[in-house]
Design a protein around this motif. Sequence first.
Motif: not given
Length: 261
Positions: A83, A90, A93
Amino acid sequence: MRTYKKRLQTFAVFSVLCVVLFSACVTTPKKENNDQRKAEAHYKLGYAYLTDNRLKKAYVEFQTVLNLEPRNKQALNALGLITSSPGFKEYKEAVKYFNRAISIDPNYSEAMNNLGAAYVNMGKWDEGIKYFRRALKNPVYAEPESAYYNIAYAQYMKGDYAGAVITLKGTISRYPEFPGSYYVLGLVYIKQGKVQDAIDEFNKALKIVPEYAGVLWELANAYLRQGENEEALIHFRKIIDSGSDDERSRKALEYIELLRD
């Protein structure tokens, strides 16, 4: 000498452990063994996908591992790596995954180093440095050179060039075969206007990993700054010859065309 090629990146260095699965005690040993075997199989498949850069498939496999073993710290670490990769970005995350892994094993230095790298990619340099230093407190951490490198890179990114030089010179004295340290030291010297010193450091990195694309790019541009167009052309061509299909290769091709004219 260690092989560092596959672990090097132009930002922070990540590392993944081979599979070592742990299970919590449950009341049905037969089911536990069955779930553990399934989790191991999915982890190995996910690891294969991850090393082959098939990140979406790897993500699915590691999520399956967590469904079977929610406290599998290696799967959590791997999901954090995925991630936080350039294909996902991300980072929030990723931070959650790394923190979950560390909550399971407070001495999990690989996850701490990767957590620090996620913060660096978010522009939170000091937060990243904090976790790199935490990773180094573990005396059995297998890859301390990665954490030292990451500290120096964060210092470079925040503009603390003097601090980065101190960190890098110390790292080079301990781990002279780690090419990333020479690379970042070269970047620092470029910022300080010491172009020839930077060229020297980039060449040291290439002696260890000749196809280190980030170094080839920076070295070619350093030669341009020095007016050494032939040397720049040689290194732009090496980027093309490496076969990488990215923005750097496309720009190298443009420079080659310009230098030919």
